[in-house]
Design a protein around this motif. Structure first.
Motif, PDB file in Angstrom:
ATOM      1  N   ARG A 163      42.823  54.519  33.722  1.00 22.45           N
ATOM      2  CA  ARG A 163      44.105  54.957  33.172  1.00 22.45           C
ATOM      3  C   ARG A 163      44.937  55.614  34.281  1.00 22.45           C
ATOM      4  N   ALA A 164      46.152  55.119  34.451  1.00 25.08           N
ATOM      5  CA  ALA A 164      47.094  55.716  35.409  1.00 25.08           C
ATOM      6  C   ALA A 164      46.473  55.894  36.791  1.00 25.08           C
ATOM      7  N   GLY A 165      45.737  54.882  37.238  1.00 28.43           N
ATOM      8  CA  GLY A 165      45.186  54.900  38.583  1.00 28.43           C
ATOM      9  C   GLY A 165      43.895  55.659  38.753  1.00 28.43           C
ATOM     10  N   GLU A 166      43.298  56.170  37.675  1.00 30.91           N
ATOM     11  CA  GLU A 166      42.059  56.934  37.769  1.00 30.91           C
ATOM     12  C   GLU A 166      40.974  56.284  36.920  1.00 30.91           C
ATOM     13  N   LEU A 167      39.784  56.186  37.492  1.00 29.75           N
ATOM     14  CA  LEU A 167      38.637  55.612  36.802  1.00 29.75           C
ATOM     15  C   LEU A 167      37.710  56.730  36.342  1.00 29.75           C
ATOM     16  N   ALA A 168      37.522  56.835  35.024  1.00 27.63           N
ATOM     17  CA  ALA A 168      36.676  57.875  34.444  1.00 27.63           C
ATOM     18  C   ALA A 168      35.502  57.228  33.730  1.00 27.63           C
ATOM     19  N   ILE A 169      34.344  57.882  33.801  1.00 23.79           N
ATOM     20  CA  ILE A 169      33.161  57.446  33.056  1.00 23.79           C
ATOM     21  C   ILE A 169      33.153  58.187  31.726  1.00 23.79           C
ATOM     22  N   LEU A 170      33.165  57.455  30.627  1.00 22.93           N
ATOM     23  CA  LEU A 170      33.247  58.065  29.306  1.00 22.93           C
ATOM     24  C   LEU A 170      31.885  58.322  28.683  1.00 22.93           C
ATOM     25  N   THR A 171      30.821  57.830  29.314  1.00 22.79           N
ATOM     26  CA  THR A 171      29.476  58.028  28.799  1.00 22.79           C
ATOM     27  C   THR A 171      28.630  58.794  29.808  1.00 22.79           C
ATOM     28  N   ARG A 172      27.542  59.344  29.328  1.00 21.34           N
ATOM     29  CA  ARG A 172      26.589  60.060  30.193  1.00 21.34           C
ATOM     30  C   ARG A 172      25.275  59.294  30.181  1.00 21.34           C
ATOM     31  N   ASP A 173      24.785  58.935  31.368  1.00 20.61           N
ATOM     32  CA  ASP A 173      23.527  58.194  31.460  1.00 20.61           C
ATOM     33  C   ASP A 173      22.398  59.014  30.839  1.00 20.61           C
ATOM     34  N   GLN A 174      21.692  58.427  29.896  1.00 20.36           N
ATOM     35  CA  GLN A 174      20.560  59.095  29.259  1.00 20.36           C
ATOM     36  C   GLN A 174      19.289  58.717  30.015  1.00 20.36           C
ATOM     37  N   THR A 175      19.168  59.284  31.211  1.00 19.65           N
ATOM     38  CA  THR A 175      18.049  58.985  32.096  1.00 19.65           C
ATOM     39  C   THR A 175      17.460  60.268  32.655  1.00 19.65           C
ATOM     40  N   LEU A 176      16.203  60.192  33.092  1.00 19.16           N
ATOM     41  CA  LEU A 176      15.574  61.328  33.770  1.00 19.16           C
ATOM     42  C   LEU A 176      16.286  61.629  35.084  1.00 19.16           C
ATOM     43  N   TYR A 177      16.799  60.586  35.729  1.00 21.37           N
ATOM     44  CA  TYR A 177      17.528  60.757  36.984  1.00 21.37           C
ATOM     45  C   TYR A 177      18.776  61.612  36.766  1.00 21.37           C
TER      46      TYR A 177
END
Length: 278
Positions: A163-177
């Motif tokens: 959106r408007a030139g910015e890439l955002a992650i909307l989810t959170r990885d459900q990992t031990l890492y």
């Protein structure tokens, strides 16, 4: 063509808020593709599933999860619902306004139904708790035209928004890492692919669900970890920046090629949905 089937190049789906296109690729190493995706223009659902359990395991889990999700949301009423029973596993961090409560509950129930279907198949195949096939499940449901998105997430597939030139992650990885990173661990990090949750191996699952408003021009990328695992965030953003100048199918093809260039050893899936109807 069934809506859960992997799409072939040059086939688009029109959604109420715009257009969507998906592409999945076996990748450079694997012999079979356990990824799958769903684009249902009638129900306004877009989702990605990354199966695990080997050929005829992960493929089946991903198929079952997506098909069960679609069936459940098809019969859901996002405007009328009963209050959740005491002990219902809702995400304590999920946020929604009161008018969205029924839609959010419907999504929780749909993900529960998907888990029941895959878990039941595991039990019938002689697998106990914590064993058998499984799949990630990440996507969104726009339950009314021009309305917000109910975003749901189990596992480590991702949903991005450009959106408007910015890439955002909307989810959170459900990992031990991811858990280790958030705890401040710097050394001896666990492998990236050790999931804290998945659809199928256990009797219960607690999805992350949240409601997000949509703006004209938003571009959503749903993908398996085969795409983002080795690919720099900035490289993904650079491809999405060019989406306005080229078709969604060309962008998906470029994303898959990008993942291969950066050494992905997994199946690769990219689904793009453009909000051009606002």
């Amino acid at each position: 063509m069934s809506t859960w089937t992997q799409l072939t190049p040059s086939i688009y789906h029109r959604l109420a808020f715009g257009s969507a296109y998906g592409l999945t690729d076996v990748g450079l190493v694997r012999q079979s593709n356990e990824d799958n995706f769903l684009i249902d223009p009638e129900l306004r659902i877009v989702a990605v599933a990354d199966g695990m359990g080997g050929h005829d395991g992960g493929e089946v889990a991903a198929h079952l999860a997506l098909d069960s999700l679609r069936v459940s949301l098809r019969s859901a009423d996002p405007f009328r619902c009963a209050l959740p029973a005491h002990g219902t596993m809702l995400d304590p961090d999920a946020t929604w306004q009161d008018e969205h409560m029924c839609a959010v509950l419907a999504v929780h129930q749909a993900v529960d139904h998907a888990n029941d279907e895959v878990y039941g198949a595991n039990l019938r195949n002689g697998h106990g708790e914590g064993a058998g096939m499984g799949t990630t499940l990440s996507g969104f449901w726009q339950w009314m035209p021009d309305g917000p998105l109910a975003i749901f997430h189990v596992g480590d597939s991702r949903i991005y928004r450009y959106r408007a030139g910015e890439l955002a992650i909307l989810t959170r990885d459900q990992t031990l890492y991811q858990q280790a990173l958030e705890a401040g661990v710097c050394d001896d990090l666990p492998p990236r692919n050790l999931l804290l949750q998945a659809i199928g191996p256990t009797a219960a699952v607690a999805p992350d669900v949240k409601v997000c408003e949509v703006k004209r021009g938003d571009l959503y990328l749903l993908c398996s970890d085969g795409l983002y695992g080795n690919t720099p965030h900035g490289a993904i953003a650079a491809v999405l920046e060019r989406a306005s100048a080229q078709s969604l199918d060309a962008c998906c093809e470029e994303l898959v090629a990008l993942a291969k260039t950066h050494g992905s050893r997994d199946n690769i899936t990219a689904v793009l949905a453009l909000a051009d109807g606002y």
